[in-house]
Design an enzyme around this catalytic site. Structure first.
Site, mmCIF file in Angstrom:
data_model
loop_
_atom_site.group_PDB
_atom_site.id
_atom_site.type_symbol
_atom_site.label_atom_id
_atom_site.label_comp_id
_atom_site.label_asym_id
_atom_site.label_seq_id
_atom_site.Cartn_x
_atom_site.Cartn_y
_atom_site.Cartn_z
ATOM 1 N N GLY A 91 0.824 -1.204 0.000
ATOM 2 C CA GLY A 91 0.000 0.000 0.000
ATOM 3 C C GLY A 91 0.851 1.244 0.000
ATOM 4 O O GLY A 91 1.987 1.244 0.477
ATOM 5 N N ARG A 92 0.276 2.304 -0.564
ATOM 6 C CA ARG A 92 0.990 3.570 -0.632
ATOM 7 C C ARG A 92 -0.023 4.693 -0.607
ATOM 8 O O ARG A 92 -1.017 4.671 -1.315
ATOM 9 C CB ARG A 92 1.795 3.624 -1.924
ATOM 10 C CG ARG A 92 2.589 4.889 -2.121
ATOM 11 C CD ARG A 92 3.310 4.858 -3.459
ATOM 12 N NE ARG A 92 4.274 3.790 -3.515
ATOM 13 C CZ ARG A 92 5.578 3.970 -3.499
ATOM 14 N NH1 ARG A 92 6.066 5.173 -3.436
ATOM 15 N NH2 ARG A 92 6.392 2.944 -3.559
ATOM 16 N N GLY A 93 0.225 5.665 0.238
ATOM 17 C CA GLY A 93 -0.602 6.860 0.297
ATOM 18 C C GLY A 93 0.292 8.070 0.320
ATOM 19 O O GLY A 93 1.511 7.967 0.190
ATOM 20 N N GLY A 94 -0.296 9.228 0.516
ATOM 21 C CA GLY A 94 0.475 10.451 0.537
ATOM 22 C C GLY A 94 1.396 10.551 1.731
ATOM 23 O O GLY A 94 2.409 11.245 1.698
ATOM 24 N N MET A 95 1.054 9.866 2.816
ATOM 25 C CA MET A 95 1.808 9.996 4.066
ATOM 26 C C MET A 95 2.585 8.747 4.462
ATOM 27 O O MET A 95 3.334 8.791 5.433
ATOM 28 C CB MET A 95 0.845 10.345 5.206
ATOM 29 C CG MET A 95 0.182 11.681 5.076
ATOM 30 S SD MET A 95 1.306 13.020 5.382
ATOM 31 C CE MET A 95 1.674 12.735 7.084
ATOM 32 N N VAL A 98 3.382 1.068 2.924
ATOM 33 C CA VAL A 98 3.233 -0.110 3.766
ATOM 34 C C VAL A 98 3.752 -1.323 2.994
ATOM 35 O O VAL A 98 3.410 -1.523 1.824
ATOM 36 C CB VAL A 98 1.763 -0.339 4.191
ATOM 37 C CG1 VAL A 98 1.665 -1.563 5.100
ATOM 38 C CG2 VAL A 98 1.211 0.893 4.894
ATOM 39 N N LYS A 153 5.002 -0.095 8.181
ATOM 40 C CA LYS A 153 4.592 1.202 7.644
ATOM 41 C C LYS A 153 5.740 2.182 7.832
ATOM 42 O O LYS A 153 6.299 2.293 8.931
ATOM 43 C CB LYS A 153 3.351 1.689 8.394
ATOM 44 C CG LYS A 153 2.785 3.002 7.904
ATOM 45 C CD LYS A 153 1.498 3.319 8.665
ATOM 46 C CE LYS A 153 0.839 4.574 8.149
ATOM 47 N NZ LYS A 153 -0.448 4.818 8.812
ATOM 48 N N ASP A 162 -10.369 9.629 9.904
ATOM 49 C CA ASP A 162 -10.165 9.199 8.516
ATOM 50 C C ASP A 162 -10.799 7.829 8.290
ATOM 51 O O ASP A 162 -10.193 6.942 7.696
ATOM 52 C CB ASP A 162 -8.672 9.167 8.176
ATOM 53 C CG ASP A 162 -8.410 9.094 6.671
ATOM 54 O OD1 ASP A 162 -9.318 9.464 5.885
ATOM 55 O OD2 ASP A 162 -7.303 8.671 6.277
#
Length: 176
Positions: free
Chosen positions: A23-27, A30, A45, A138
């Site tokens: 997984g990858r997000g802006g912050m 993982v 993470k 969130d």
């Protein structure tokens, strides 16, 4: 060779052997990893490298680890470890084989009984967190993970609000 600015998947973070990115997000990024000390799958993470030198992001990341570690509940993903590998802070959590609720919803609609079971579990986790002064902020299907038995767990308390906290304020009004 990798393009300038590309994020290269490390082979290890701390003692944890990286298997793959999950997984990858802006912050955060993982990874599924292996803990060689107990021979089990874990989720690691990390902050994206561009944030490693930003004290505000590092403090938020550390606060997330401490917040989740204090929330031991059957509906919240447990934290196993927190540390730094060089300048790279990381959080080690239970690995959830079932993916996210968002993944599950993409496969089609849920039966009413399953919706009720999910909502009951989410409500129990949120109630527990609220009772300890933590507001998630969130909640979304991508932040609800599913284990191999089909049980749902809340994750990603990265922008949680700590009620009546004496700690420095790490979120800003009107900031994106």
């Amino acid at each position: 060779d990798t393009p300038t600015g590309a994020i290269v998947t490390p082979q290890t973070i701390g003692r944890y052997r990286i298997v793959r990115e999950i997984g990858r997000g802006g912050m955060a990024i993982v990874y599924e990893a292996r803990d060689p000390n107990v021979d089990r799958a874990v989720a690691v993470k990390v902050l994206p490298p561009t944030f490693n030198h930003d004290l505000t992001f590092r403090l938020r990341f550390e606060r997330e680890a401490k917040t989740i570690a204090a929330l031991e509940h059957r509906a919240i993903v447990p934290i196993y470890d927190y540390g730094e590998d060089g300048l790279q802070p990381f959080i080690v959590m239970r690995y959830m084989e079932g993916g996210s609720l968002a993944d599950r919803l993409r496969r089609g609609p849920l039966a009413f009984a399953e919706i009720k079971r999910i909502l009951d579990r989410v409500a129990a986790g949120i109630d527990f967190a609220h009772g300890r002064g933590v507001i998630h902020r969130d909640l979304k299907p991508a932040n609800a993970l599913i284990d191999s038995d089909g049980n749902l767990f809340l994750t990603d308390f990265g922008i949680a609000k700590l009620l009546e906290s004496a700690s420095p304020r790490l979120t800003q009004t009107d900031a994106i």
